[in-house]
Design a protein around this motif. Structure first.
Motif, PDB file in Angstrom:
ATOM      1  N   SER A 172      12.303  66.995  31.231  1.00 10.79           N
ATOM      2  CA  SER A 172      11.393  66.335  30.304  1.00 10.79           C
ATOM      3  C   SER A 172      12.148  65.805  29.097  1.00 10.79           C
ATOM      4  O   SER A 172      13.289  66.173  28.831  1.00 10.79           O
ATOM      5  CB  SER A 172      10.301  67.306  29.858  1.00 10.79           C
ATOM      6  N   GLU A 173      11.467  64.953  28.336  1.00  7.73           N
ATOM      7  CA  GLU A 173      12.099  64.289  27.207  1.00  7.73           C
ATOM      8  C   GLU A 173      11.084  64.137  26.079  1.00  7.73           C
ATOM      9  O   GLU A 173       9.972  63.637  26.294  1.00  7.73           O
ATOM     10  CB  GLU A 173      12.597  62.920  27.657  1.00  7.73           C
ATOM     11  N   SER A 174      11.478  64.578  24.877  1.00 10.57           N
ATOM     12  CA  SER A 174      10.666  64.406  23.678  1.00 10.57           C
ATOM     13  C   SER A 174      11.560  63.803  22.603  1.00 10.57           C
ATOM     14  O   SER A 174      12.542  64.425  22.199  1.00 10.57           O
ATOM     15  CB  SER A 174      10.102  65.747  23.188  1.00 10.57           C
ATOM     16  N   VAL A 175      11.221  62.619  22.145  1.00  4.43           N
ATOM     17  CA  VAL A 175      12.023  61.921  21.146  1.00  4.43           C
ATOM     18  C   VAL A 175      11.123  61.575  19.968  1.00  4.43           C
ATOM     19  O   VAL A 175      10.091  60.913  20.138  1.00  4.43           O
ATOM     20  CB  VAL A 175      12.667  60.647  21.719  1.00  4.43           C
ATOM     21  N   ASP A 176      11.525  62.017  18.772  1.00  3.22           N
ATOM     22  CA  ASP A 176      10.709  61.818  17.570  1.00  3.22           C
ATOM     23  C   ASP A 176      11.397  60.958  16.519  1.00  3.22           C
ATOM     24  O   ASP A 176      10.868  60.809  15.415  1.00  3.22           O
ATOM     25  CB  ASP A 176      10.322  63.165  16.974  1.00  3.22           C
ATOM     26  N   PHE A 177      12.560  60.391  16.817  1.00  2.00           N
ATOM     27  CA  PHE A 177      13.233  59.428  15.946  1.00  2.00           C
ATOM     28  C   PHE A 177      13.392  59.962  14.523  1.00  2.00           C
ATOM     29  O   PHE A 177      13.061  59.294  13.532  1.00  2.00           O
ATOM     30  CB  PHE A 177      12.476  58.097  15.936  1.00  2.00           C
ATOM     31  N   LYS A 178      13.918  61.158  14.429  1.00  2.00           N
ATOM     32  CA  LYS A 178      14.094  61.784  13.125  1.00  2.00           C
ATOM     33  C   LYS A 178      15.153  61.038  12.308  1.00  2.00           C
ATOM     34  O   LYS A 178      16.055  60.406  12.866  1.00  2.00           O
ATOM     35  CB  LYS A 178      14.490  63.245  13.308  1.00  2.00           C
ATOM     36  N   PRO A 179      15.061  61.099  10.965  1.00  2.00           N
ATOM     37  CA  PRO A 179      16.085  60.449  10.142  1.00  2.00           C
ATOM     38  C   PRO A 179      17.486  60.927  10.514  1.00  2.00           C
ATOM     39  O   PRO A 179      17.717  62.116  10.724  1.00  2.00           O
ATOM     40  CB  PRO A 179      15.701  60.881   8.719  1.00  2.00           C
ATOM     41  N   GLY A 180      18.400  59.991  10.627  1.00  2.00           N
ATOM     42  CA  GLY A 180      19.777  60.323  10.993  1.00  2.00           C
ATOM     43  C   GLY A 180      20.024  60.434  12.473  1.00  2.00           C
ATOM     44  O   GLY A 180      21.172  60.631  12.888  1.00  2.00           O
ATOM     45  N   SER A 181      18.979  60.332  13.300  1.00  2.00           N
ATOM     46  CA  SER A 181      19.162  60.436  14.742  1.00  2.00           C
ATOM     47  C   SER A 181      19.566  59.089  15.329  1.00  2.00           C
ATOM     48  O   SER A 181      19.561  58.063  14.650  1.00  2.00           O
ATOM     49  CB  SER A 181      17.878  60.940  15.410  1.00  2.00           C
ATOM     50  N   SER A 182      19.925  59.103  16.603  1.00  2.00           N
ATOM     51  CA  SER A 182      20.349  57.898  17.305  1.00  2.00           C
ATOM     52  C   SER A 182      19.465  57.663  18.515  1.00  2.00           C
ATOM     53  O   SER A 182      18.763  58.573  18.982  1.00  2.00           O
ATOM     54  CB  SER A 182      21.804  58.029  17.768  1.00  2.00           C
ATOM     55  N   ILE A 183      19.516  56.461  19.032  1.00  2.00           N
ATOM     56  CA  ILE A 183      18.835  56.180  20.294  1.00  2.00           C
ATOM     57  C   ILE A 183      19.500  57.013  21.384  1.00  2.00           C
ATOM     58  O   ILE A 183      20.728  57.057  21.479  1.00  2.00           O
ATOM     59  CB  ILE A 183      18.914  54.681  20.613  1.00  2.00           C
ATOM     60  N   PRO A 184      18.744  57.733  22.194  1.00  2.00           N
ATOM     61  CA  PRO A 184      19.344  58.586  23.229  1.00  2.00           C
ATOM     62  C   PRO A 184      20.331  57.803  24.100  1.00  2.00           C
ATOM     63  O   PRO A 184      20.083  56.637  24.451  1.00  2.00           O
ATOM     64  CB  PRO A 184      18.137  59.076  24.029  1.00  2.00           C
ATOM     65  N   PRO A 185      21.447  58.412  24.449  1.00  2.00           N
ATOM     66  CA  PRO A 185      22.508  57.671  25.150  1.00  2.00           C
ATOM     67  C   PRO A 185      22.117  57.155  26.524  1.00  2.00           C
ATOM     68  O   PRO A 185      22.723  56.197  27.012  1.00  2.00           O
ATOM     69  CB  PRO A 185      23.651  58.685  25.239  1.00  2.00           C
ATOM     70  N   HIS A 186      21.122  57.781  27.167  1.00  2.00           N
ATOM     71  CA  HIS A 186      20.750  57.313  28.503  1.00  2.00           C
ATOM     72  C   HIS A 186      19.704  56.201  28.463  1.00  2.00           C
ATOM     73  O   HIS A 186      19.342  55.665  29.507  1.00  2.00           O
ATOM     74  CB  HIS A 186      20.225  58.480  29.344  1.00  2.00           C
ATOM     75  N   TRP A 187      19.192  55.850  27.280  1.00  2.00           N
ATOM     76  CA  TRP A 187      18.241  54.754  27.194  1.00  2.00           C
ATOM     77  C   TRP A 187      18.943  53.424  27.420  1.00  2.00           C
ATOM     78  O   TRP A 187      20.149  53.284  27.175  1.00  2.00           O
ATOM     79  CB  TRP A 187      17.533  54.776  25.850  1.00  2.00           C
ATOM     80  N   LYS A 188      18.178  52.425  27.860  1.00  2.00           N
ATOM     81  CA  LYS A 188      18.747  51.159  28.288  1.00  2.00           C
ATOM     82  C   LYS A 188      18.122  49.973  27.550  1.00  2.00           C
ATOM     83  O   LYS A 188      16.934  49.970  27.241  1.00  2.00           O
ATOM     84  CB  LYS A 188      18.538  50.957  29.793  1.00  2.00           C
TER      85      LYS A 188
END
Length: 575
Positions: free
Chosen positions: A345-361
């Motif tokens: 599973s995957e949960s992404v909340d785009f927190k400050p200082g975070s990056s786009i997940p490396p497996h995203w396209k």
């Protein structure tokens, strides 16, 4: 003495049976993972490394590692910044058939090499094949991958480059396109000898995807043939000399699902490798389509099988969803967060200082300014600036589209994302998509109609399958109480052949409105026959002047089950 020999023989048989008694499930890299190539590196903590094709998706050529052949971690992308090869941004096709094809990974004298083909234009009379070689001494580091060296093919149009080093250290590149070619190459400069045809295959169409191995003093040449559909297969030839002549095996093809009722079809484009115990394994691509070959939205996936050798030739086990093979090598790994690229599973909340997940396209090179994580005005969100091109794109130029995505990696799944979007000009549109190519996608969006009202629209684009009439778009006025609200958009697959679209307000998430169901056939094959579906969010002004931004947040992807045989499902371990 005889009793001792008897018990030793029994013990040997018991060990042999135990070694054959491991089980695993296919695909090992589910979803858009075609054209696999793998190696084993014992001195790097007995690790397996695999790469697959990415075509027009970016970043390109993912590198996966594993200790046990079951659990795979994404560790880098070979092609990870546009300056490595700007040519990808100039590919002028809306189908999946341009971009980066068929990588091969090999290691020699401590350096990793990845060879691949860039197809820079896809029209039968205009396309150009450019064979590239990237290098790295640290495959887990994006920045360690070099700019590529372009190999001089002396005017020969051939694809799917393989690298082989003979005992004297000379490197050879093998390529294919209706014939198998071989050149001696200088991997530092790209200089090469004229490609020489070393094998024409068995007579099946399009021999390609070559890989060469040396075993017991013989040179073995493994190739794909039969096209890329349900007649896809694997054949092998052998020679006593590196440059042939090669003699085909009388038992060819050694791997295929052709003329079977198997659920796993299109099996081909194989690679072979050994583990720490000297046992042989193979990977190949396959579609979970059955012989009817109609609905397989995840496209070409990576499958695993055991390989046995008699005195001269390898035997490759047929591919099924549940397999038995050699005792799995290494220590069994626990699933990690890095496996979001392949399962879990995957949960992404785009927190400050975070990056786009490396497996995203992205689709081709992105415009970096179109993606902003956690701006001061919208923390914990990803800001999407609109592109002038919509998802169907301006097909005469390679304009970036604002689309962020991840692979669909499970037959059954739930996906949701929150979207804030307030269009003010006609043509502005943001939403979610099941995206295969610019010619085949299914979109649920918020738009501004010509009369100035906000609408919800479910639309299927199927130019890539002209024989399949798309459903009439469904358009509803946005309820007045929903205007200006943050909306939660859902895509679900409770059946592997149907996508369901839903929507709710985030402040009333239990009030879910079902919007419609669409057949997965619309995002199967056609212009996307080489790839697989992406789950995406996007923003476009449809070639207008609108500047309305969209903010996405609370990205959730929950894989539920893998179909391992027709109608047979295994739950996904989301630990």
């Amino acid at each position: 003495m005889l009793i001792s020999i008897f018990f030793q023989a029994v013990l040997f048989v018991v060990h042999a049976v135990a070694a054959q008694n491991s089980t695993f499930s296919n695909p090992i890299l589910p979803g858009f993972h075609p054209d696999p190539s793998c190696i084993f590196v014992e001195e790097l903590d007995s690790t397996f490394f695999c790469v697959t094709s990415t075509f027009l998706a970016f970043p390109g050529i993912p590198v996966y590692s594993s200790k046990d052949l079951k659990n795979w971690n994404l560790i880098s992308h070979v092609f990870n910044h546009p300056s490595q090869y700007p040519g990808l941004g100039k590919v002028l096709t809306a189908s999946s058939e341009g971009g980066i094809w068929a990588p091969t990974i090999r290691r020699h004298d401590g350096t990793f090499y990845v060879a691949a083909t860039l197809v820079d234009y896809y029209e039968p009379e205009k396309r150009t094949f450019i064979n590239l070689v990237f290098t790295s001494i640290d495959p887990s580091n994006d920045d360690a991958w070099s700019d590529p060296v372009e190999i001089d093919m002396h005017g020969v149009q051939a694809i799917d480059p393989d690298l082989f080093w003979d005992d004297d250290g000379q490197a050879y590149m093998l390529t294919g396109w209706r014939k198998i070619y071989q050149s001696a190459v200088d991997l530092q400069t790209g200089a090469s000898s004229n490609p020489v045809n070393v094998w024409k295959g068995t007579g099946a169409e399009k021999p390609e995807g070559p890989h060469m191995y040396k075993k017991d003093g013989h040179y073995y040449l493994l190739v794909a043939q039969g096209g890329t559909g349900i007649t896809h297969s694997v054949a092998i030839a052998r020679s006593d000399h590196v440059s042939g002549p090669f003699e085909g095996y009388t038992g060819n093809p050694i791997l295929t699902a052709k003329d079977t009722l198997n659920f796993f079809q299109c099996v081909g484009h194989a690679d072979l490798f050994q583990d720490a115990n000297g046992r042989w394994w193979g990977v190949a691509l396959s579609t979970r389509s059955g012989p009817e070959y109609r609905s397989y939205p995840m496209g070409r996936e990576t499958v695993l099988y055991p390989v046995t050798w008699d005195d001269e030739w390898p035997g490759l086990d047929p591919v099924y969803g549940n397999m038995k093979g050699w005792e799995m090598p290494g220590i069994s790994q626990q699933p990690s967060s890095d496996q979001q690229a392949t399962r879990g599973s995957e949960s992404v909340d785009f927190k400050p200082g975070s990056s786009i997940p490396p497996h995203w396209k992205f689709w081709r090179f992105p415009e970096p300014s179109s993606y902003t994580i956690s701006s001061p005005e919208h923390p914990n969100s990803l800001e999407l600036s609109p592109s002038s091109s919509n998802l169907t794109g301006i097909l005469t130029e390679a304009h970036p589209i604002t689309l962020i995505s991840r692979r669909q990696t499970a037959s059954l799944f739930n996906f949701s994302v929150d979207i804030e979007f307030s269009p003010t000009e006609a043509g502005e549109e943001a939403g979610v998509s099941i995206f295969l190519t610019q010619l085949q996608h299914i979109d649920l969006s918020i738009q501004l109609a010509k009369n100035g009202s906000q609408v919800l629209r479910l639309q299927t684009t199927a130019y890539g399958k002209p024989n399949l009439e798309p459903p009439v778009p469904r358009t509803l006025n946005l309820p007045r109480s929903w205007t200006g609200e943050k909306l939660r958009m859902y895509i679900e697959a409770r059946d592997p052949t149907i996508y369901s679209f839903h929507m709710a307000r985030t402040n009333d998430p239990l009030d879910v409105r079902q919007f419609g169901n669409v057949s997965a056939e619309y995002v199967t094959g056609g212009s996307g026959s080489y790839t697989g579906t992406l789950i995406a969010a996007y923003n476009t002004n449809n070639n207008g002047t609108g500047t309305a931004k969209a903010w996405i947040s609370r990205w959730r992807y929950l894989p539920l089950a893998q179909e391992v045989a027709r109608g047979v499902f295994e739950p996904v371990n989301n630990a």
